[in-house]
Scaffold this active site. Structure first.
Site, PDB file in Angstrom:
ATOM      1  N   ASP B 163      28.845  20.533  45.021  1.00  0.00           N
ATOM      2  CA  ASP B 163      28.926  19.242  44.050  1.00  0.00           C
ATOM      3  C   ASP B 163      29.067  17.867  44.817  1.00  0.00           C
ATOM      4  OD1 ASP B 163      28.811  21.052  41.828  1.00  0.00           O
ATOM      5  OD2 ASP B 163      30.271  19.818  40.523  1.00  0.00           O
ATOM      6  N   LYS B 239      22.292  15.618  46.610  1.00  0.00           N
ATOM      7  CA  LYS B 239      22.026  16.868  45.831  1.00  0.00           C
ATOM      8  C   LYS B 239      21.349  16.341  44.464  1.00  0.00           C
ATOM      9  CE  LYS B 239      24.206  20.637  43.000  1.00  0.00           C
ATOM     10  NZ  LYS B 239      25.525  21.320  42.969  1.00  0.00           N
TER      11      LYS B 239
END
Lengths: 418, 418
Positions: B163, B239
């Site tokens: 994350d 990400k």
């Protein structure tokens, strides 16, 4: 001498010939040369001769009719609505940069290639750089599009700054049920630059507005070349580059279609669709322009000050841009639960941009679901913000509506997350 | 019977054979089958037979030595540092999802393929899901890496939740001047799932940690297949997908290199670099771990409540995630100027993700520059946040430092914006 006149300018040893452009400068005239470039020429010591008046006498009237250009029964009617931005701007040579000062009529003058493709109706809803766009202008714009379609437009082109085009396109996607295309276009490079994209984008947008589609789309360069525009669904498009002409991308899928452009010397533009889309039909246009604007978007980052959550207290809606599958720091979850308990609809999206939120995999996510957070599925965060404003004002059950596709903004989960 | 033992489990008609995994469950045993899958088996009515004890007896000691596995003089030493996350997690079958509960030693047991590639030193800095990562853990981690390199590690692998991996990798990029690679890796799919990426990512990360590079990198799947990992510069990686195994991408450039993986049946991994990078050398590792954490990131969206600016008052630094080339609503500019006047360093980045901020083109941008906002060039917003925390604590002139590349995070403007 007026904007739109064909002029010859002589200043010192240099001569220019082209179309006089609107300009706010007292000391310069701006001329669009035949090659497409704009030049600013100091008025002092310049001789200006008008060769022909009002070369593109379209959209002259203030009354929104088809203007003094003869109406061609064989052509569809396209409404051009300007909101401002680079595509509707000229160059202010005094400051060296671009200010918003065009209206739709001016755009027709600036883009001669639009002539002969449609009967045009011009209209100015706003004249702002798109970073200054607000939900109330979205509403004004939606009403203007509604009126134009009601009045018989076969398609609508909205000229808009690129900064927040995706937000406005999303807003109109939810607010309008349209039988004809509503095509947003803009420009990443101002008209005075050799690399300007405004002519091709405007031409392709007009052609897309004539096509067999009844969706809100964004029409912008598909590549860095002048070869084609992509037609993006308004709720799935994102400006993914600050400056490239092909900055706009459909996230998580291919664009709906393309408008192939054969170049300024050819009139041919081929619009084709490669994905299922809503087709043009004869149903009445409908407007649902209520918005609950007491909605905020908050992006979560490590080390973030929890005071940001104070601002969210009492809001009607909140979109969180979490990490990964849709997470925030565990310490925030109780506060978020309090917001939900107090009546705020909280929707989780992801700063990853691509992919689907899924809060059933990790502890943090399940705790967020227990706190009453609604999963934003694969909604873009920016689209989720706009959709939540719309759903809170128009849906009996906004939370359920957030998980259901209303305007192609969301793909339903076909299989459990794997 | 202990984690790491090879066991045979019989329950009813079903038999299982594999390696016993650590588990927090009182009612189940978790066994890693030879095919790589983990299964949870109810303890009740199960017969468990230990076939071999402690199959991968590595990292057993708490004293951070090379463990009971014999030290191989021909192999480099790689420090494995665990911070938590999916890669360091097992499956808790009671809740049906993944919790963080492994340490580095467990990872070695879980990834037998790591054996024989290096001498390992294991170390746990944290055991948290990465959405709970905070700047003080970045500092703990930087110190741990510093100590490992000081103690002679030839490379470091950091296991981290995906994350916020990019934020932590950025933080270490600024805090460490390292002569050896520091390679972040993680897992998008937990070890119990057939599609788990943890084995390949861990193996490739260890090989990257042995390579001729002295940068902080992220090593994650380059494609959806198990064919290779990409090696991303820690300050340029993002990400970009919530769930795909190849979610991580280098923004605005190609990855530094790749680790080609021939599959679980082959031991061969080929690490190659395709872009210029800092090469491994013998200089002393240096640590600059001060951070000014009173820094916030704020994403601007249309209709945003100006109350968010109240939270920014008195902050040491603020990163704005503006629209397009780096804009916010004109109404915000005076307030931002007040922040600057009060001593806050305000840096502009773009929510477009790709491309460079340039505030000299439009009125809004020039007004922001006049208000004292620093252009974040092509810094990723998330990297800009971390860099500003670092620059405010370590640079005499943080504003100038924000426009200068310190750790490959920024490319200097080679030509004027065109």
């Amino acid at each position: 001498m007026n904007p739109g006149d064909r002029v010859h300018v002589e200043r010192g040893d240099t001569e220019y010939e082209g179309i006089l452009m609107p300009s706010t400068s007292d000391t310069e005239v701006v001329v669009k040369l035949d090659g497409g470039y704009n030049v600013g020429i100091a008025r002092e010591h310049s001789d200006v001769e008008v060769l022909e008046t009002d070369v593109f006498a379209v959209g002259e009237s203030e009354t929104n009719d088809a203007s003094t250009v003869e109406f061609d029964d064989d052509l569809p009617t396209v409404a051009l609505i300007s909101t401002g931005g680079t595509i509707a701007s000229t160059v202010d040579y005094r400051t060296g940069a671009v200010t918003a000062q065009f209206d739709a009529e001016d755009v027709l003058r600036a883009v001669p290639d639009l002539a002969g493709r449609a009967n045009y109706r011009g209209r100015v809803v706003a004249n702002i750089l798109s970073e200054n766009m607000t939900p109330d202008v979205w509403q004004d714009l939606a009403r203007a599009v509604y009126e134009e379609v009601e009045a018989g437009a076969d398609g609508v082109v909205v000229m808009h700054g690129t900064d927040t085009m995706q937000y406005t396109a999303s807003a109109l996607s939810f607010m309008l049920d349209t039988p004809v295309p509503v095509v947003f276009t803009g420009s990443q490079r101002s008209a005075d630059r050799p690399s300007s994209d405004n002519v091709m984008n405007a031409v392709c947008a007009v052609e897309a507005a004539k096509a067999d589609c009844a969706e809100v789309m964004v029409c912008m360069h598909a590549t860095e070349s002048d070869d084609r525009c992509a037609l993006h669904r308004g709720t799935r498009v994102r400006k993914n580059h600050t400056s490239r002409r092909d900055a706009f991308e459909t996230v998580g899928a291919e664009p709906l279609g393309t408008a192939d452009y054969a170049g300024v010397d050819s009139e041919e533009v081929t619009v084709s669709f490669r994905r299922p889309h809503v087709e043009r039909d004869e149903h009445e246009v409908a407007l649902h322009d209520d918005l609950e604007t007491d909605v905020e978007l908050l992006k979560f980052v490590p080390g973030m000050d929890p005071q940001f959550l104070d601002v969210l207290e009492g809001k009607a809606g909140v979109v969180l841009e979490g990490t990964g599958l849709g997470h925030v720091h565990t310490d925030f979850i109780d506060r978020i639960g309090d917001l939900v308990d107090d009546g705020t609809t909280v929707v989780m999206t992801s700063q990853c941009v691509e992919g689907r939120v899924c809060d059933r995999v990790y502890d943090t996510g399940r705790d967020l679901l227990d706190a009453g957070v609604v999963e934003g599925e694969d909604l873009l965060p920016e689209t989720a913000l706009v959709k939540l404003m719309w759903a809170l004002a128009n849906e009996d059950d906004p939370e359920t509506a957030m998980g259901r596709p209303l305007a192609g903004e969301l793909t339903e989960r076909s299989v459990p997350w794997t």
